[in-house]
Design an enzyme around this catalytic site. Structure first.
Site, PDB file in Angstrom:
ATOM      1  N   TYR A 150       0.658  -0.911  -0.122  1.00  0.00           N
ATOM      2  CA  TYR A 150       0.176  -0.242  -0.145  1.00  0.00           C
ATOM      3  C   TYR A 150       1.120   1.326  -0.020  1.00  0.00           C
ATOM      4  O   TYR A 150       0.302   2.402  -0.141  1.00  0.00           O
ATOM      5  CB  TYR A 150      -0.619  -0.367   0.878  1.00  0.00           C
ATOM      6  CG  TYR A 150      -2.591  -0.759   1.178  1.00  0.00           C
ATOM      7  CD1 TYR A 150      -2.317  -1.724   0.173  1.00  0.00           C
ATOM      8  CD2 TYR A 150      -3.600   0.233   1.476  1.00  0.00           C
ATOM      9  CE1 TYR A 150      -3.087  -2.072   0.696  1.00  0.00           C
ATOM     10  CE2 TYR A 150      -4.604  -1.084   1.739  1.00  0.00           C
ATOM     11  CZ  TYR A 150      -4.205  -1.867   0.786  1.00  0.00           C
ATOM     12  OH  TYR A 150      -5.844  -2.541   1.021  1.00  0.00           O
ATOM     13  N   LYS A 219       1.017 -13.890   5.991  1.00  0.00           N
ATOM     14  CA  LYS A 219       1.518 -14.808   4.667  1.00  0.00           C
ATOM     15  C   LYS A 219       3.335 -14.816   4.497  1.00  0.00           C
ATOM     16  O   LYS A 219       3.474 -15.108   3.702  1.00  0.00           O
ATOM     17  CB  LYS A 219       0.958 -14.471   3.382  1.00  0.00           C
ATOM     18  CG  LYS A 219      -0.520 -14.526   3.671  1.00  0.00           C
ATOM     19  CD  LYS A 219      -1.115 -15.681   3.421  1.00  0.00           C
ATOM     20  CE  LYS A 219      -0.459 -16.403   2.092  1.00  0.00           C
ATOM     21  NZ  LYS A 219      -1.907 -17.527   2.057  1.00  0.00           N
ATOM     22  N   ASP A 285      -4.467 -16.665   5.507  1.00  0.00           N
ATOM     23  CA  ASP A 285      -5.431 -17.472   4.521  1.00  0.00           C
ATOM     24  C   ASP A 285      -6.226 -18.213   5.703  1.00  0.00           C
ATOM     25  O   ASP A 285      -8.116 -18.128   6.536  1.00  0.00           O
ATOM     26  CB  ASP A 285      -5.701 -18.118   3.497  1.00  0.00           C
ATOM     27  CG  ASP A 285      -3.617 -18.516   3.524  1.00  0.00           C
ATOM     28  OD1 ASP A 285      -3.473 -18.564   4.511  1.00  0.00           O
ATOM     29  OD2 ASP A 285      -3.821 -19.721   3.331  1.00  0.00           O
ATOM     30  N   ASP A 309      -6.751  -4.066   6.205  1.00  0.00           N
ATOM     31  CA  ASP A 309      -7.654  -4.399   4.969  1.00  0.00           C
ATOM     32  C   ASP A 309      -8.636  -5.428   5.190  1.00  0.00           C
ATOM     33  O   ASP A 309      -9.659  -5.065   5.536  1.00  0.00           O
ATOM     34  CB  ASP A 309      -7.262  -3.637   4.195  1.00  0.00           C
ATOM     35  CG  ASP A 309      -8.001  -2.849   2.953  1.00  0.00           C
ATOM     36  OD1 ASP A 309      -9.234  -2.123   3.505  1.00  0.00           O
ATOM     37  OD2 ASP A 309      -8.051  -2.220   2.094  1.00  0.00           O
TER      38      ASP A 309
END
Ligand code: NAD
Length: 420
Positions: A150, A219, A285, A309
């Site tokens: 971002y 992740k 996830d 987000d």
């Protein structure tokens, strides 16, 4: 006399009894929900402190209103006032279309280096939810606000800049990837400083509020040197700066290797029984499954910008949607903080007096808590919960509830004020 909130040398906020607090009214539905919310704040402060305390609101401009008045979407004066007065609150802002500023919210976060995006997600009794047990969700998300993919370092496919970067990766760094001309490039940046200051804020929040755990969501299994590093820095921080107050999964693993499973389990149990804060991690996830399957296992969440987000919106949906989700952007080092409704301007509903003001009201609750005005914050939460429990609601909840009473934005605020 009204005066500014300041930060003392020892780092604590100095809040006068009559602080001046800047506000941005917001575009679209902003004026409707702000006018309703500010009446709730003022009355709650009056009731909680018997008239001894009072906020003096100072309007500053941003968004469409600023553009129409000054020709600028985010005037320098607005940034200067927020810098000077430390704390502000805002409604939703239109994102300018075309070049220049990508998003006013992002620009504000950048200017004030507001590195934490804090989103509490808690269910209020009676709020319609798509899951069977929304009451099991009670989490505070600490989303890193300044780094990651971002950061806005992007190069469009087909440009010479994108080609230069691809050439550099192939020729200088010998990256084994089949670049084609139609490839855009975005750069993911995750620093030790950025990760640690975010995770530090999450751990301090958990310790201060006596919460059971901080979970690092990442992740790192795929992106080892960015998201994996975030996790490693988090454990390192807990085991150095908070050695005596935390127990980490890293410690559990080391004990398991040395002494076996049962010794590690016993050590963990003893640490937690002794009041230590558990620091654990989960892959992003899997976490998105866990918030549906086992939400009560999670309390404070520390995560990177993009994961945060997605997670914020998924959790907001579980506890009743964006009309009720509050947020804050904070720099815990300088004290700067901007509290905000997390939804957009819903322009179709501007000036209809129909939308839910709860997101701004609960952002105000976060602001009062940040100021240390806990009594005023508590009575607002109680009155808001009671109003929803009585099924007196705005159209977003009304359409999902049986036997509810539909009220306007302004009247929803009246019902809360009556109960204060
Ligand atoms: P939005 O959040 O404005 O609206 C989407 C839908 O959500 C609305 O149509 C409405 O049905 C519902 N909704 C939103 N707020 C609600 C409330 N308080 N009560 C009840 N229902 C509510 O999203 P959008 O339409 O994608 O964006 C509109 C504008 O807002 C764009 O210019 C966008 O860039 C901007 N935006 C601003 C912010 C911000 O300032 N924080 C955040 C998101 C979007």
């Amino acid at each position: 006399m009204a005066s500014k909130i300041t930060k003392s040398l020892n780092g604590s906020l100095q809040v006068p009894d009559q602080p001046i607090i800047p506000f941005i009214i917001g575009d679209g539905i902003g004026p409707d929900i702000w006018h309703a919310s500010v009446r709730v704040f003022d009355r709650a402060v009056e009731v909680a402190y018997g008239g001894k305390r009072k906020i003096e609101w100072k309007e500053i401009l941003a968004g469409q209103k600023a553009f129409d008045t000054t020709g600028e979407w985010l005037p320098q004066e607005t940034i200067d006032v927020l810098k000077e007065y430390l704390i502000g609150i805002k409604g939703p802002l239109t994102t300018p279309i075309g070049g220049g500023i990508r998003s006013l919210n992002v620009a504000l976060r950048k200017e004030l280096d507001l590195f934490v995006c804090q989103r509490p997600t808690k269910w209020y009794e009676g709020v319609p939810s798509p899951v069977k047990h929304p009451e099991y969700v009670n989490m505070v998300i600490f989303r890193e606000n300044t780094e990651d993919i971002y950061a806005g370092i992007e190069f469009a496919a087909g440009t010479s800049d994108a080609a230069k970067i691809q050439d550099f990766l192939r020729d200088e760094l010998h990256v084994d990837y089949n670049f084609s001309t139609g490839t855009g490039v975005g750069i993911k940046l995750v620093s030790e400083l950025g990760s640690k200051r975010l995770i530090r804020a999450a751990i301090e929040h958990a310790l201060e509020h006596k919460l059971p755990s901080v979970t690092l969501v990442h992740k790192g299994n795929i992106m080892k040197f960015t998201e994996g590093a975030f996790k490693n820095w988090g454990y390192e921080l807990a085991e150095t700066e908070f050695e005596h107050q935390t127990y980490t999964w890293g410690q559990w693993e080391r004990t398991k290797e040395e002494k076996g499973d049962s010794a590690a389990n016993a050590e963990q149990q003893e640490a937690l029984a002794g009041g230590k804060l558990l620091i654990k991690d989960v892959i992003a996830d899997n976490f998105l499954q866990q918030i549906l399957l086992n939400p009560s296992d999670y309390s404070v969440i520390a995560t990177l910008n993009l994961n945060g987000d997605y997670i914020s919106d998924a959790l907001a949906a579980i506890v009743g949607g964006i009309g009720i989700a509050p947020g804050a952007n904070i720099n815990y080092n300088t004290g700067h903080a901007v509290f905000e409704a997390t939804h957009g301007t819903a322009p179709r509903f501007a000036n209809t007096d129909t939308m839910n003001p709860s997101s701004v009201i609960l952002s105000g609750v976060m602001m009062l808590e940040y100021m240390g005005w806990q009594e005023a914050a508590d009575i607002i939460v109680k009155a808001l919960s009671k109003t929803i429990k009585e099924k007196t609601v705005t159209v977003d909840f009304f359409s999902l509830m049986e036997n509810a009473t539909l009220v306007k934005t302004s009247s929803f605020a009246d019902h809360i004020i009556e109960k204060l």
